[in-house]
Design a protein around this motif. Sequence first.
Motif, PDB file in Angstrom:
ATOM      1  N   HIS A  90      29.665 110.388 -95.977  1.00  0.00           N
ATOM      2  CA  HIS A  90      28.532 110.512 -95.065  1.00  0.00           C
ATOM      3  C   HIS A  90      28.731 109.734 -93.759  1.00  0.00           C
ATOM      4  O   HIS A  90      27.755 109.437 -93.060  1.00  0.00           O
ATOM      5  N   TYR A  91      29.979 109.421 -93.438  1.00  0.00           N
ATOM      6  CA  TYR A  91      30.260 108.862 -92.124  1.00  0.00           C
ATOM      7  C   TYR A  91      29.812 109.870 -91.067  1.00  0.00           C
ATOM      8  O   TYR A  91      29.917 111.082 -91.280  1.00  0.00           O
ATOM      9  N   GLU A  92      29.325 109.399 -89.914  1.00  0.00           N
ATOM     10  CA  GLU A  92      28.892 110.329 -88.875  1.00  0.00           C
ATOM     11  C   GLU A  92      30.023 111.255 -88.444  1.00  0.00           C
ATOM     12  O   GLU A  92      29.815 112.441 -88.170  1.00  0.00           O
ATOM     13  N   GLN A  93      31.225 110.716 -88.391  1.00  0.00           N
ATOM     14  CA  GLN A  93      32.430 111.517 -88.164  1.00  0.00           C
ATOM     15  C   GLN A  93      33.380 111.217 -89.333  1.00  0.00           C
ATOM     16  O   GLN A  93      34.136 110.246 -89.273  1.00  0.00           O
ATOM     17  N   PRO A  94      33.340 112.010 -90.395  1.00  0.00           N
ATOM     18  CA  PRO A  94      34.097 111.693 -91.605  1.00  0.00           C
ATOM     19  C   PRO A  94      35.570 111.378 -91.365  1.00  0.00           C
ATOM     20  O   PRO A  94      36.133 110.490 -92.022  1.00  0.00           O
ATOM     21  N   ALA A  95      36.197 112.056 -90.422  1.00  0.00           N
ATOM     22  CA  ALA A  95      37.621 111.828 -90.168  1.00  0.00           C
ATOM     23  C   ALA A  95      37.903 110.456 -89.574  1.00  0.00           C
ATOM     24  O   ALA A  95      39.061 110.011 -89.572  1.00  0.00           O
ATOM     25  N   ARG A  96      36.868 109.777 -89.056  1.00  0.00           N
ATOM     26  CA  ARG A  96      37.064 108.461 -88.442  1.00  0.00           C
ATOM     27  C   ARG A  96      37.005 107.322 -89.456  1.00  0.00           C
ATOM     28  O   ARG A  96      37.280 106.175 -89.110  1.00  0.00           O
ATOM     29  N   LEU A  97      36.640 107.618 -90.688  1.00  0.00           N
ATOM     30  CA  LEU A  97      36.667 106.595 -91.725  1.00  0.00           C
ATOM     31  C   LEU A  97      38.113 106.186 -91.980  1.00  0.00           C
ATOM     32  O   LEU A  97      39.012 107.026 -92.000  1.00  0.00           O
ATOM     33  N   GLY A  98      38.350 104.892 -92.180  1.00  0.00           N
ATOM     34  CA  GLY A  98      39.707 104.433 -92.480  1.00  0.00           C
ATOM     35  C   GLY A  98      40.238 105.065 -93.757  1.00  0.00           C
ATOM     36  O   GLY A  98      39.527 105.158 -94.765  1.00  0.00           O
ATOM     37  N   ALA A  99      41.493 105.479 -93.716  1.00  0.00           N
ATOM     38  CA  ALA A  99      42.088 106.129 -94.887  1.00  0.00           C
ATOM     39  C   ALA A  99      42.105 105.204 -96.094  1.00  0.00           C
ATOM     40  O   ALA A  99      41.963 105.657 -97.238  1.00  0.00           O
ATOM     41  N   ASP A 100      42.281 103.899 -95.862  1.00  0.00           N
ATOM     42  CA  ASP A 100      42.290 102.952 -96.976  1.00  0.00           C
ATOM     43  C   ASP A 100      40.914 102.860 -97.625  1.00  0.00           C
ATOM     44  O   ASP A 100      40.793 102.803 -98.855  1.00  0.00           O
ATOM     45  N   ARG A 101      39.867 102.855 -96.816  1.00  0.00           N
ATOM     46  CA  ARG A 101      38.511 102.811 -97.368  1.00  0.00           C
ATOM     47  C   ARG A 101      38.216 104.075 -98.169  1.00  0.00           C
ATOM     48  O   ARG A 101      37.611 104.029 -99.240  1.00  0.00           O
ATOM     49  N   TRP A 102      38.631 105.228 -97.643  1.00  0.00           N
ATOM     50  CA  TRP A 102      38.411 106.497 -98.310  1.00  0.00           C
ATOM     51  C   TRP A 102      39.124 106.523 -99.665  1.00  0.00           C
ATOM     52  O   TRP A 102      38.533 106.897-100.684  1.00  0.00           O
ATOM     53  N   ALA A 103      40.377 106.117 -99.688  1.00  0.00           N
ATOM     54  CA  ALA A 103      41.126 106.101-100.943  1.00  0.00           C
ATOM     55  C   ALA A 103      40.522 105.108-101.932  1.00  0.00           C
ATOM     56  O   ALA A 103      40.450 105.385-103.140  1.00  0.00           O
ATOM     57  N   ALA A 104      40.079 103.942-101.446  1.00  0.00           N
ATOM     58  CA  ALA A 104      39.477 102.950-102.343  1.00  0.00           C
ATOM     59  C   ALA A 104      38.169 103.462-102.944  1.00  0.00           C
ATOM     60  O   ALA A 104      37.871 103.217-104.116  1.00  0.00           O
ATOM     61  N   LEU A 105      37.368 104.174-102.155  1.00  0.00           N
ATOM     62  CA  LEU A 105      36.132 104.763-102.678  1.00  0.00           C
ATOM     63  C   LEU A 105      36.435 105.778-103.774  1.00  0.00           C
ATOM     64  O   LEU A 105      35.757 105.809-104.813  1.00  0.00           O
ATOM     65  N   ILE A 106      37.462 106.599-103.556  1.00  0.00           N
ATOM     66  CA  ILE A 106      37.846 107.578-104.563  1.00  0.00           C
ATOM     67  C   ILE A 106      38.381 106.876-105.805  1.00  0.00           C
ATOM     68  O   ILE A 106      38.083 107.272-106.943  1.00  0.00           O
ATOM     69  N   GLY A 107      39.148 105.799-105.606  1.00  0.00           N
ATOM     70  CA  GLY A 107      39.617 105.014-106.739  1.00  0.00           C
ATOM     71  C   GLY A 107      38.472 104.402-107.520  1.00  0.00           C
ATOM     72  O   GLY A 107      38.464 104.407-108.761  1.00  0.00           O
ATOM     73  N   ALA A 108      37.475 103.877-106.813  1.00  0.00           N
ATOM     74  CA  ALA A 108      36.314 103.281-107.477  1.00  0.00           C
ATOM     75  C   ALA A 108      35.562 104.312-108.305  1.00  0.00           C
ATOM     76  O   ALA A 108      35.068 104.014-109.404  1.00  0.00           O
ATOM     77  N   ARG A 109      35.489 105.539-107.782  1.00  0.00           N
ATOM     78  CA  ARG A 109      34.780 106.606-108.493  1.00  0.00           C
ATOM     79  C   ARG A 109      35.454 106.934-109.819  1.00  0.00           C
ATOM     80  O   ARG A 109      34.787 107.344-110.788  1.00  0.00           O
ATOM     81  N   GLN A 110      36.764 106.737-109.904  1.00  0.00           N
ATOM     82  CA  GLN A 110      37.470 106.996-111.157  1.00  0.00           C
ATOM     83  C   GLN A 110      37.144 105.953-112.215  1.00  0.00           C
ATOM     84  O   GLN A 110      37.213 106.243-113.413  1.00  0.00           O
ATOM     85  N   LEU A 111      36.784 104.751-111.776  1.00  0.00           N
ATOM     86  CA  LEU A 111      36.585 103.633-112.693  1.00  0.00           C
ATOM     87  C   LEU A 111      35.131 103.385-113.062  1.00  0.00           C
ATOM     88  O   LEU A 111      34.849 102.821-114.120  1.00  0.00           O
ATOM     89  N   HIS A 112      34.213 103.768-112.167  1.00  0.00           N
ATOM     90  CA  HIS A 112      32.804 103.423-112.385  1.00  0.00           C
ATOM     91  C   HIS A 112      31.933 104.559-111.861  1.00  0.00           C
ATOM     92  O   HIS A 112      31.908 104.823-110.657  1.00  0.00           O
ATOM     93  N   ARG A 113      31.216 105.215-112.751  1.00  0.00           N
ATOM     94  CA  ARG A 113      30.451 106.403-112.387  1.00  0.00           C
ATOM     95  C   ARG A 113      29.000 106.090-112.023  1.00  0.00           C
ATOM     96  O   ARG A 113      28.217 107.018-111.809  1.00  0.00           O
ATOM     97  N   GLN A 114      28.663 104.831-111.956  1.00  0.00           N
ATOM     98  CA  GLN A 114      27.339 104.430-111.503  1.00  0.00           C
ATOM     99  C   GLN A 114      27.444 103.873-110.079  1.00  0.00           C
ATOM    100  O   GLN A 114      28.528 103.802-109.506  1.00  0.00           O
TER     101      GLN A 114
END
Length: 245
Positions: A90-114
């Motif tokens: 939900h970044y205002e410009q999704p492509a401007r989010l740092g790639a490391d932050r994006w990957a870490a969020l996806i990693g977190a989703r694999q470990l914790h579904r809440q």
Amino acid sequence: MILLIDAGNTRVKWRLTAADAPRQAIEEGALAHDAIGSLASLRARYPALSRAVGCNVAGAAIAAHLDQTLAGIGIEWLRPGANCCGVRNHYEQPARLGADRWAALIGARQLHRQACLVVTAGTATTIDLLSADGEFLGGLILPGVDLMQHALAHGTAQLPLAEGRFTLQPRRTVDAIHSGCLLAQAGAVERMFRQIASQPQAKCLLGGGAADSFAGLLDIPLRRVDNLVLIGLGAIAAAGEIHPQ
């Protein structure tokens, strides 16, 4: 085999995985930028290595060095988008989010579904909110612990860059600097966590090289997790949601 690469501001972390199990490490490590060339030895030791998926926030020169080192494989560099692996950006410009932050969020989703707060403490500290539904709601970026201390030393005439110790009531300047920087990190994390604290099983997932320096100061549900970016890249590689650029 797949090589996962997290090119950060200070180091390059890597993990070698099987193509059919990209979340399980066969071998992994971390390198200073000037030692990137040593990754070439992986190709000799693992002839089945045929794919590399990477995340780079260290700049174009580091990306080029990695591409040259792994010539013939073609690194698939992650570009943040609107959706990936169950996470919506939900970044205002999704492509401007740092790639490391994006990957870490996806990693977190694999470990914790809440609902969770995804914190990576390195050269910079990032603090990102992820809902139980996989919505990235937004987050903070602030100087990391060392960067804060260096900023005070270089930006003032009389504050030193020296080893201090943490105390709640500092009575030496070096302790005041060290304690202030740690409490600033912890305070930002706890303030952000308030936004999800009432949600079931909400948790802070904390990683990064500086995480242990202030983890003990946090009074919130906490899980220490290293290499969230690599976990995320593994999930992305498994899902086939990244392609060569």
